[in-house]
Design a protein around this motif. Structure first.
Motif, PDB file in Angstrom:
ATOM      1  N   THR A   1      50.807  72.988  41.245  1.00  0.00           N
ATOM      2  CA  THR A   1      51.514  74.240  40.995  1.00  0.00           C
ATOM      3  C   THR A   1      52.297  74.130  39.694  1.00  0.00           C
ATOM      4  OG1 THR A   1      53.443  73.507  42.264  1.00  0.00           O
ATOM      5  CG2 THR A   1      51.783  74.786  43.457  1.00  0.00           C
ATOM      6  N   GLY A   2      52.628  75.273  39.154  1.00  0.00           N
ATOM      7  CA  GLY A   2      53.524  75.359  38.012  1.00  0.00           C
ATOM      8  C   GLY A   2      53.142  74.500  36.829  1.00  0.00           C
ATOM      9  N   GLU A   3      54.101  73.698  36.407  1.00  0.00           N
ATOM     10  CA  GLU A   3      53.943  72.862  35.218  1.00  0.00           C
ATOM     11  C   GLU A   3      52.819  71.840  35.382  1.00  0.00           C
ATOM     12  OE1 GLU A   3      56.694  69.651  32.992  1.00  0.00           O
ATOM     13  OE2 GLU A   3      57.695  71.558  33.447  1.00  0.00           O
ATOM     14  N   ALA A   4      52.666  71.299  36.585  1.00  0.00           N
ATOM     15  CA  ALA A   4      51.609  70.307  36.826  1.00  0.00           C
ATOM     16  C   ALA A   4      50.230  70.947  36.679  1.00  0.00           C
ATOM     17  CB  ALA A   4      51.763  69.682  38.213  1.00  0.00           C
ATOM     18  N   GLU A   5      50.063  72.151  37.200  1.00  0.00           N
ATOM     19  CA  GLU A   5      48.778  72.842  37.065  1.00  0.00           C
ATOM     20  C   GLU A   5      48.484  73.141  35.599  1.00  0.00           C
ATOM     21  OE1 GLU A   5      46.398  76.863  38.452  1.00  0.00           O
ATOM     22  OE2 GLU A   5      48.487  76.589  39.078  1.00  0.00           O
ATOM     23  N   ALA A   6      49.486  73.589  34.866  1.00  0.00           N
ATOM     24  CA  ALA A   6      49.296  73.894  33.443  1.00  0.00           C
ATOM     25  C   ALA A   6      48.908  72.636  32.673  1.00  0.00           C
ATOM     26  CB  ALA A   6      50.569  74.506  32.861  1.00  0.00           C
ATOM     27  N   GLU A   7      49.555  71.518  32.984  1.00  0.00           N
ATOM     28  CA  GLU A   7      49.236  70.260  32.310  1.00  0.00           C
ATOM     29  C   GLU A   7      47.796  69.848  32.606  1.00  0.00           C
ATOM     30  OE1 GLU A   7      51.081  65.810  31.761  1.00  0.00           O
ATOM     31  OE2 GLU A   7      51.274  66.734  33.739  1.00  0.00           O
ATOM     32  N   ALA A   8      47.392  69.932  33.867  1.00  0.00           N
ATOM     33  CA  ALA A   8      46.031  69.551  34.247  1.00  0.00           C
ATOM     34  C   ALA A   8      45.004  70.428  33.540  1.00  0.00           C
ATOM     35  CB  ALA A   8      45.855  69.649  35.759  1.00  0.00           C
ATOM     36  N   ARG A   9      45.226  71.725  33.532  1.00  0.00           N
ATOM     37  CA  ARG A   9      44.280  72.641  32.895  1.00  0.00           C
ATOM     38  C   ARG A   9      44.149  72.358  31.394  1.00  0.00           C
ATOM     39  NH1 ARG A   9      42.365  76.828  35.825  1.00  0.00           N
ATOM     40  NH2 ARG A   9      43.339  77.212  37.848  1.00  0.00           N
ATOM     41  N   MET A  10      45.260  72.026  30.756  1.00  0.00           N
ATOM     42  CA  MET A  10      45.234  71.738  29.321  1.00  0.00           C
ATOM     43  C   MET A  10      44.405  70.477  29.041  1.00  0.00           C
ATOM     44  SD  MET A  10      48.444  71.217  26.714  1.00  0.00           S
ATOM     45  CE  MET A  10      49.048  69.790  27.607  1.00  0.00           C
ATOM     46  N   ILE A  11      44.605  69.438  29.839  1.00  0.00           N
ATOM     47  CA  ILE A  11      43.864  68.187  29.638  1.00  0.00           C
ATOM     48  C   ILE A  11      42.383  68.394  29.953  1.00  0.00           C
ATOM     49  CG2 ILE A  11      43.582  65.810  30.456  1.00  0.00           C
ATOM     50  CD1 ILE A  11      46.672  65.801  30.901  1.00  0.00           C
ATOM     51  N   ILE A  12      42.090  69.096  31.025  1.00  0.00           N
ATOM     52  CA  ILE A  12      40.696  69.347  31.407  1.00  0.00           C
ATOM     53  C   ILE A  12      39.993  70.153  30.319  1.00  0.00           C
ATOM     54  CG2 ILE A  12      39.222  70.550  33.067  1.00  0.00           C
ATOM     55  CD1 ILE A  12      41.417  69.742  35.200  1.00  0.00           C
ATOM     56  N   ALA A  13      40.674  71.132  29.749  1.00  0.00           N
ATOM     57  CA  ALA A  13      40.078  71.949  28.683  1.00  0.00           C
ATOM     58  C   ALA A  13      39.749  71.113  27.453  1.00  0.00           C
ATOM     59  CB  ALA A  13      41.015  73.089  28.304  1.00  0.00           C
ATOM     60  N   ARG A  14      40.556  70.080  27.181  1.00  0.00           N
ATOM     61  CA  ARG A  14      40.289  69.194  26.040  1.00  0.00           C
ATOM     62  C   ARG A  14      39.111  68.271  26.307  1.00  0.00           C
ATOM     63  NH1 ARG A  14      45.693  66.459  25.286  1.00  0.00           N
ATOM     64  NH2 ARG A  14      46.965  68.260  25.665  1.00  0.00           N
ATOM     65  N   ASN A  15      38.805  68.048  27.588  1.00  0.00           N
ATOM     66  CA  ASN A  15      37.671  67.211  27.987  1.00  0.00           C
ATOM     67  C   ASN A  15      37.806  65.773  27.482  1.00  0.00           C
ATOM     68  OD1 ASN A  15      35.296  67.003  29.483  1.00  0.00           O
ATOM     69  ND2 ASN A  15      34.024  67.212  27.665  1.00  0.00           N
ATOM     70  N   ASP A  16      39.027  65.259  27.458  1.00  0.00           N
ATOM     71  CA  ASP A  16      39.285  63.869  27.066  1.00  0.00           C
ATOM     72  C   ASP A  16      39.952  63.191  28.252  1.00  0.00           C
ATOM     73  OD1 ASP A  16      40.056  61.424  26.068  1.00  0.00           O
ATOM     74  OD2 ASP A  16      41.220  62.234  24.395  1.00  0.00           O
ATOM     75  N   PHE A  17      39.181  62.375  28.952  1.00  0.00           N
ATOM     76  CA  PHE A  17      39.679  61.716  30.151  1.00  0.00           C
ATOM     77  C   PHE A  17      39.817  60.214  29.940  1.00  0.00           C
ATOM     78  CE2 PHE A  17      37.201  65.469  31.357  1.00  0.00           C
ATOM     79  CZ  PHE A  17      38.256  66.246  31.803  1.00  0.00           C
ATOM     80  N   SER A  18      40.220  59.848  28.732  1.00  0.00           N
ATOM     81  CA  SER A  18      40.424  58.435  28.412  1.00  0.00           C
ATOM     82  C   SER A  18      41.645  57.915  29.169  1.00  0.00           C
ATOM     83  CB  SER A  18      40.633  58.260  26.909  1.00  0.00           C
ATOM     84  OG  SER A  18      41.819  58.943  26.499  1.00  0.00           O
ATOM     85  N   GLU A  19      41.703  56.610  29.331  1.00  0.00           N
ATOM     86  CA  GLU A  19      42.837  55.975  30.015  1.00  0.00           C
ATOM     87  C   GLU A  19      44.150  56.377  29.365  1.00  0.00           C
ATOM     88  OE1 GLU A  19      43.075  53.950  32.683  1.00  0.00           O
ATOM     89  OE2 GLU A  19      40.934  53.823  33.106  1.00  0.00           O
ATOM     90  N   ALA A  20      44.170  56.449  28.038  1.00  0.00           N
ATOM     91  CA  ALA A  20      45.394  56.781  27.316  1.00  0.00           C
ATOM     92  C   ALA A  20      45.868  58.195  27.655  1.00  0.00           C
ATOM     93  CB  ALA A  20      45.176  56.648  25.809  1.00  0.00           C
ATOM     94  N   VAL A  21      44.953  59.149  27.686  1.00  0.00           N
ATOM     95  CA  VAL A  21      45.320  60.541  27.964  1.00  0.00           C
ATOM     96  C   VAL A  21      45.740  60.700  29.421  1.00  0.00           C
ATOM     97  CG1 VAL A  21      44.430  62.899  28.109  1.00  0.00           C
ATOM     98  CG2 VAL A  21      43.909  61.485  26.121  1.00  0.00           C
ATOM     99  N   VAL A  22      44.952  60.172  30.324  1.00  0.00           N
ATOM    100  CA  VAL A  22      45.266  60.296  31.746  1.00  0.00           C
ATOM    101  C   VAL A  22      46.579  59.573  32.071  1.00  0.00           C
ATOM    102  CG1 VAL A  22      44.498  59.734  34.082  1.00  0.00           C
ATOM    103  CG2 VAL A  22      42.865  60.641  32.416  1.00  0.00           C
TER     104      VAL A  22
END
Length: 61
Positions: free
Chosen positions: A19-40
């Protein structure tokens, strides 16, 4: 995260619990499509890091 037969359902439940800020953060990272250890690892919310782990699973062929 547990390894079960239905990872899609497990991911769905975890993602839709955000919810809220956590959902926005997840959507932003998913949209970038970078799931490297550093980003996650740099995700602010623990529940976001949990959801992003599903994107890091090796593909089974």
């Amino acid at each position: 995260m547990k390894h079960k037969e239905n990872l899609t359902r497990e991911w769905h439940d975890a993602f839709h619990a955000l919810t809220g800020e956590a959902e926005a953060e997840a959507r932003m990272i998913i949209a970038r499509n970078d799931f490297s250890e550093a980003v996650v690892g740099a995700a602010k919310h623990g529940e976001v890091r949990e959801v992003l782990q599903y994107y890091m699973l090796p593909k089974v062929r």
